[in-house]
Design an enzyme around this catalytic site. Structure first.
Site, mmCIF file in Angstrom:
data_model
loop_
_atom_site.group_PDB
_atom_site.id
_atom_site.type_symbol
_atom_site.label_atom_id
_atom_site.label_comp_id
_atom_site.label_asym_id
_atom_site.label_seq_id
_atom_site.Cartn_x
_atom_site.Cartn_y
_atom_site.Cartn_z
ATOM 1 N N TRP A 97 0.834 -1.201 0.000
ATOM 2 C CA TRP A 97 0.000 0.000 0.000
ATOM 3 C C TRP A 97 0.874 1.258 0.000
ATOM 4 C CZ3 TRP A 97 -0.330 3.925 3.667
ATOM 5 C CH2 TRP A 97 -1.373 4.845 3.481
ATOM 6 N N HIS A 98 2.000 1.199 0.739
ATOM 7 C CA HIS A 98 2.856 2.377 0.811
ATOM 8 C C HIS A 98 3.426 2.746 -0.549
ATOM 9 C CE1 HIS A 98 2.704 2.066 5.179
ATOM 10 N NE2 HIS A 98 3.173 3.292 5.202
ATOM 11 N N GLY A 99 3.878 1.757 -1.268
ATOM 12 C CA GLY A 99 4.469 2.095 -2.551
ATOM 13 C C GLY A 99 4.563 0.881 -3.443
#
Lengths: 85, 535
Positions: free
Chosen positions: B346-348
């Site tokens: 989700w972060h990257g």
């Protein structure tokens, strides 16, 4: 089973999960008040309660119990407490 | 328009507040409409096309939610299918913008397919907005949201203080506030809001950004094939940990302050996380609303289902004096690692973020295993508790710092190169001028095998001084929410016992905060985006 008897039973179940025989829950106890009561222990506790009282909570319910009192009321509302553990 | 820009602070914000208060004279509906228009203007300022992209997705989500509400009681089966379709749509929407190019990279790496990467411009804040939309649908289906209108939904999704990078809010905690908002100037809201915003601005431009000027060159050099030695590597790891903490918690303080100026409270996102005494504790203090989201919508349902199945089969579960280790993998390891994998992704869209998530998954598993083992190894809980805090911190802090290298590095290879440097295997040098200046101590260091380098002594000394100051603040100073705890800086914040620094509406505090705000505003100038705005 009345409120205090349910509370005693809930205390016993959580005490087993957290390995603390002296644990005592009140109606206003929140998860943050009990050291070690993280999400993992919480799920174990909930399944323990479901087994002991012969009920099944909805996932959404499990997520939104604000305190122990809410669990007690949910058990009473289901009439499950009559069966007892 | 960044929060830390002249255009925002002296242009957009005063105009938006004036419009909100002025419209408030004509009633709450007018004020909330003004707030929606301001939020749309804020989002469109970056790229008007963002609004064009987001509008159909919001409309579809709204229609699905309406149908879900009708079906939830009467036709639960259909509601479930609809919910899954809604979640699927949102994940696909995010997937197209955020993960298409990464998916192609993975296919190329695994199968040597030679696909040409599709570059799509990421609509700002899409990861945060998507999570909130998904949570809304689940809450409607579960009956946790009884009534909502199109206006309320748009307000919930677009409320500009938390639109781009959170805190990730629940509909049920925000909407009652909007419906009860006085929509006029209130001195306490203004004072608390400006105080929070000023502290956040200070963290961003006077702490995070200066530290970044020392840290970024090390990561850039590593990516270019020049990895640092022992000191440079630890500096890169510690420095980025502080940078991302001050950057994101600074952003969050600003978001909380902005919301408060409009009379709203957002949930807290940080509670001095670097002081955590174990990794579970860390995640309860770091990006708290993400942890809350992942726990509620991924970990809990998964773990609950798995635990119930096991109980139904008559097998033992975890917990208690004699935990069953055969239950450890399916009931704990699997849901924990999967949740953290999703968190990383989700972060990257990149291998580094996935590995960062998995690393934290492993940390959490170790933490839980220790909790199960501890009563057997140290039966005396009171004696254990006496040294557990210190020892726990001594383990947790480096673990977090080490993980941050993977979060920041431009590639897995670059992260590994910095980790290699941190072991000392890549040699240890400090600038020769510093070694010389240290006199006897310098000679002792040389005897230990630390070499002198030709790099700048001033940068070295200033960098480590910034780091020391940042560490002292992050580990020792009271946090903004605790300082303001008597005035509801965030939802559910209670004053901690024994706190000493307490915000008061007094002349002394006014001067101190004016100084903080002044330093913040004078440090504006370079365009410096927030780390979490890229997600």
């Amino acid at each position: 089973m009345d409120e205090s008897a349910i509370l005693a039973e809930l205390s016993r179940i959580l005490g087993e999960v957290l390995d603390d025989a002296t644990l005592s829950l009140g109606m206003t106890t929140e998860r943050a008040d009990v050291p070690g009561w993280d999400s993992f222990a919480y799920i174990n506790f909930i399944v323990g309660v479901e087994t002991a009282f012969g009920v099944k909570f909805k996932v959404a319910e499990v997520e939104s119990f604000p305190d122990v009192g809410a669990i007690v009321r949910a058990l009473i509302a289901r009439g499950a407490a009559a069966k007892g553990a | 328009m960044l929060f830390n820009s002249y255009a925002f602070i002296f242009g957009f914000l005063p105009l938006a507040l004036a419009a909100f208060w002025l419209a408030g004279r004509f009633g709450r509906d007018a004020a909330l409409l003004a707030l929606i228009l301001a939020s749309i203007a804020f989002y469109a300022f970056w790229r008007p096309f963002n609004v064009v992209l987001m509008a159909p997705s919001m409309a579809l989500n709204y229609l699905i939610a309406r149908q879900l509400q009708r079906d939830a009681e009467a036709r639960p089966g259909r509601a479930r299918v609809l919910l899954l379709a809604g979640i699927g749509f949102n994940v696909a929407f995010l997937g197209y913008f955020k993960y298409l190019a990464f998916g192609e990279t993975v296919v190329n790496d695994v199968f040597g397919a030679g696909l040409i990467l599709t570059h799509v411009i990421l609509p700002l804040g899409i990861s945060f907005i998507t999570f909130q939309k998904i949570a809304f649908l689940i809450d409607v289906q579960a009956g946790r949201i009884e009534r909502f209108t199109l206006r309320d939904y748009v307000l919930f999704v677009l409320f500009f203080p938390q639109l781009i990078a959170g805190p990730i809010v629940h509909y049920r905690e925000m909407m009652p506030q909007f419906h009860a908002a006085p929509c006029r100037f209130r001195a306490e809201d203004a004072a608390v809001g400006i105080s929070l915003f000023s502290c956040g601005l200070f963290k961003k431009v006077a702490l995070a950004d200066p530290i970044a000027t020392y840290v970024s060159p090390i990561y850039a050099a590593t990516a270019a094939g020049h990895p640092p030695g022992l000191f440079g590597a630890w500096f890169a790891a510690l420095g980025f940990t502080l940078q991302v903490y001050f950057d994101f918690s600074g952003y969050t303080d600003m978001a909380l302050g902005l919301a408060r100026l409009f009379g709203m409270q957002l949930p807290p996102n940080f509670n001095s996380p670097l002081r955590a005494s174990n990794i579970v504790d860390f995640w309860l203090r770091w990006h708290m609303t993400l942890t809350r989201f992942l726990t509620a919508y991924i970990y809990n349902p998964l773990s609950l289902t798995l635990t119930r199945k096991r109980v139904a089969r008559g097998k033992r579960v975890l917990g208690g004096r004699n935990p069953s280790w055969s239950a450890f993998v399916p009931l704990l390891m699997f849901p924990t690692v999967l949740t953290m994998f999703i968190s990383g992704l989700w972060h990257g869209a990149g291998y580094t973020f996935i590995l960062w998530g998995l690393l934290h998954g492993v940390y959490l598993v170790v933490n839980h295993a220790w909790r199960l083992l501890r009563p057997r190894l140290f039966p005396d809980a009171k004696r254990y508790a006496r040294w557990a805090r210190g020892a726990g911190f001594a383990l947790t802090f480096p673990a977090v710092v080490i993980s941050m290298v993977m979060f920041r590095a431009s590639s897995v290879a670059a992260a590994l190169a910095i980790w290699h440097g941190m072991t000392g295997a890549g040699g240890a040098t400090i600038p020769a001028v510093v070694l010389h200046g240290l006199g006897t101590l310098g000679r002792s260091l040389r005897a230990l095998g630390i070499g002198g380098s030709a790099s700048s002594g001033a940068i070295f000394v200033h960098g480590w001084l910034w780091l020391a100051a940042g560490l002292a603040i992050a580990l020792g100073a009271p946090n903004t929410l605790q300082i303001l705890a008597d005035h509801g800086p965030a939802l559910g914040v209670k004053p901690a016992p024994g706190r000493r620094v307490i915000w008061r509406p007094s002349a002394g505090w006014a001067v101190a905060l004016a100084a903080v705000a002044g330093v913040g505003i004078l440090s504006l100038g370079q365009l410096s985006t927030f780390i979490y705005w890229q997600f």
